[in-house]
Scaffold this motif. Structure first.
Motif, PDB file in Angstrom:
ATOM      1  N   CYS A  31       0.803  -0.950   0.422  1.00  0.00           N
ATOM      2  CA  CYS A  31       0.183  -0.205   0.296  1.00  0.00           C
ATOM      3  C   CYS A  31       1.181   1.453   0.093  1.00  0.00           C
ATOM      4  CB  CYS A  31      -0.663  -0.188   1.021  1.00  0.00           C
ATOM      5  SG  CYS A  31      -1.833  -0.611   1.341  1.00  0.00           S
ATOM      6  N   SER A  32       2.136   1.330   0.587  1.00  0.00           N
ATOM      7  CA  SER A  32       3.111   2.186   0.253  1.00  0.00           C
ATOM      8  C   SER A  32       3.821   3.039  -0.372  1.00  0.00           C
ATOM      9  CB  SER A  32       4.053   1.906   1.145  1.00  0.00           C
ATOM     10  OG  SER A  32       4.826   1.162   1.236  1.00  0.00           O
ATOM     11  N   ASP A  76     -11.608   1.623  -0.490  1.00  0.00           N
ATOM     12  CA  ASP A  76     -11.324   0.050  -1.046  1.00  0.00           C
ATOM     13  C   ASP A  76      -9.677  -0.607  -0.047  1.00  0.00           C
ATOM     14  OD1 ASP A  76      -8.304   1.296  -1.680  1.00  0.00           O
ATOM     15  OD2 ASP A  76      -9.106   2.831  -2.281  1.00  0.00           O
ATOM     16  N   GLU A  77      -9.068  -1.914  -0.220  1.00  0.00           N
ATOM     17  CA  GLU A  77      -8.260  -1.932   0.554  1.00  0.00           C
ATOM     18  C   GLU A  77      -7.330  -1.338   1.387  1.00  0.00           C
ATOM     19  OE1 GLU A  77      -6.528  -5.951   0.289  1.00  0.00           O
ATOM     20  OE2 GLU A  77      -5.840  -5.003  -0.873  1.00  0.00           O
ATOM     21  N   HIS A 121      -4.690   1.723   6.052  1.00  0.00           N
ATOM     22  CA  HIS A 121      -4.554   2.659   6.702  1.00  0.00           C
ATOM     23  C   HIS A 121      -4.908   2.903   8.252  1.00  0.00           C
ATOM     24  CE1 HIS A 121      -0.684   2.974   3.846  1.00  0.00           C
ATOM     25  NE2 HIS A 121      -1.768   3.204   2.914  1.00  0.00           N
ATOM     26  N   VAL A 122      -6.696   3.266   7.487  1.00  0.00           N
ATOM     27  CA  VAL A 122      -7.397   3.501   8.734  1.00  0.00           C
ATOM     28  C   VAL A 122      -7.430   2.251  10.156  1.00  0.00           C
ATOM     29  CG1 VAL A 122     -10.237   3.182   9.661  1.00  0.00           C
ATOM     30  CG2 VAL A 122      -9.476   4.703   7.056  1.00  0.00           C
ATOM     31  N   HIS A 123      -7.612   0.951   9.519  1.00  0.00           N
ATOM     32  CA  HIS A 123      -7.203  -0.144  10.757  1.00  0.00           C
ATOM     33  C   HIS A 123      -6.086   0.411  11.894  1.00  0.00           C
ATOM     34  CE1 HIS A 123     -11.109  -2.571  11.477  1.00  0.00           C
ATOM     35  NE2 HIS A 123     -11.103  -1.700   9.842  1.00  0.00           N
ATOM     36  N   HIS A 138      -8.256  -3.110  13.558  1.00  0.00           N
ATOM     37  CA  HIS A 138      -6.633  -4.350  13.008  1.00  0.00           C
ATOM     38  C   HIS A 138      -6.381  -4.153  12.324  1.00  0.00           C
ATOM     39  CE1 HIS A 138     -10.548  -7.413  13.747  1.00  0.00           C
ATOM     40  NE2 HIS A 138     -11.165  -7.090  12.978  1.00  0.00           N
ATOM     41  N   ARG A 139      -4.721  -4.488  13.020  1.00  0.00           N
ATOM     42  CA  ARG A 139      -3.063  -3.723  12.587  1.00  0.00           C
ATOM     43  C   ARG A 139      -2.940  -5.266  11.618  1.00  0.00           C
ATOM     44  NH1 ARG A 139      -4.998  -0.381  15.589  1.00  0.00           N
ATOM     45  NH2 ARG A 139      -3.516   0.247  17.219  1.00  0.00           N
ATOM     46  N   PHE A 140      -4.130  -4.401  10.319  1.00  0.00           N
ATOM     47  CA  PHE A 140      -3.472  -5.381   8.872  1.00  0.00           C
ATOM     48  C   PHE A 140      -2.371  -5.576   8.658  1.00  0.00           C
ATOM     49  CE2 PHE A 140      -8.286  -4.347   8.337  1.00  0.00           C
ATOM     50  CZ  PHE A 140      -8.873  -5.841   8.959  1.00  0.00           C
TER      51      PHE A 140
END
Length: 285
Positions: free
Chosen positions: A233-234, A252-253, A258-260, A268-270
């Protein structure tokens, strides 16, 4: 497939000895009166002690599946247009999460489901289509995790009580609960890998975390489908996909991740979990 995580190979094997030394905690598995069907091993009166069948009897029945090759299928939108359905269905065991559907998505995600790991919050979603999940898919094993307040067995655990009713209505369906000891083990595993106490940091482990731990317990090799790496995602050119492949129009994923990841409480620390899975691959696979 571009969206697949590169760090788990379907060809590499790891032995049970590797599994029992994770963070110096052990899961003891006895092999007695073993019957083999293809790549799936079913044992009698033995199994993984962190997963206990929900039943009306007083006998403790542990989850007793061992698979040579597992497909762990993510619910991510990365699965859309993946075209991996046939490949997934050819592996010995197929593991899915929550209420992720296969009907209408067979080309991308396959049609078989050997085992489904379900969050306590997703149990009502299964009940909305209980005929499909518990009658038509009666050969699927369900493993449900949840906090003590929902899964307690003294009559006050709301989700446990619901599952007990399902077990009575559909006696051929195998539904297992993740034990409190196993959940505590997962908490310690998260802390050992991150240096952070899960509860004090405001984090909730995801269904994906419990699924990965279970897959490591029951599979010789794991092929993960549709799970991104922790740095995906980065990347400036990353593709935006739905959080779930079966839910369009939602956040989106990567935005959801990032929100979590930044949530002070209840997130959740996805992304952190993805980094933990990468270390699992290096250390134990």
């Amino acid at each position: 497939m571009k969206s697949l995580t590169p760090w788990i190979s379907s060809q590499r094997r790891f032995c049970w000895v590797c599994l029992v030394i994770i963070t110096s905690l052990s899961v003891l598995i006895w092999y007695n009166h073993v019957a083999r069907l293809g790549g799936v091993t079913v044992t009698a009166n033995v199994g993984l002690h962190g997963y206990v069948r929900i039943t009306f009897g007083n006998t403790e029945e542990f989850l007793n599946i061992h698979c040579k090759q597992c497909a762990l299928v993510s619910s991510s939108g990365q699965m859309l247009k993946a075209g991996k359905g046939e490949e997934i269905d050819h592996l010995d065991c197929v593991i899915r999460m929550n209420n992720a559907p296969t009907v209408g998505y067979e080309h991308d995600v396959g049609s078989r489901t050997s085992l489904r790991v379900v969050s306590h919050t997703s149990v009502p979603l299964l009940l909305k289509n209980e005929t499909y999940y518990f009658r038509q898919s009666a050969d699927t094993v369900y493993v449900v995790w949840g906090p003590e307040r929902n899964m307690r067995q003294d009559g006050k655990g709301q989700i446990f009580n619901v599952l007990l009713k399902v077990a009575r209505k559909y006696p051929s369906v195998k539904i297992y609960a993740v034990t409190r000891e196993k959940i505590q083990y997962c908490d310690r595993l998260f802390q050992n890998e991150t240096g952070k106490n899960r509860m004090q940091s405001g984090a909730f482990l995801s269904t994906g975390f419990f699924t990965m731990v279970l897959a490591m317990d029951m599979c010789d090799s794991i092929q993960v489908y549709g799970m991104i790496t922790d740095d995906y995602c980065s990347q400036a050119n990353h593709t935006a996909v739905p959080y779930h492949y079966y839910e369009r129009g939602r956040m989106d994923e990567c935005r959801m991740y990032h929100v979590h990841e930044r949530a002070r409480r209840g997130g959740h620390r996805f992304i952190t979990e993805k980094a933990i899975y990468a270390r699992f691959q290096v250390q134990y696979f």
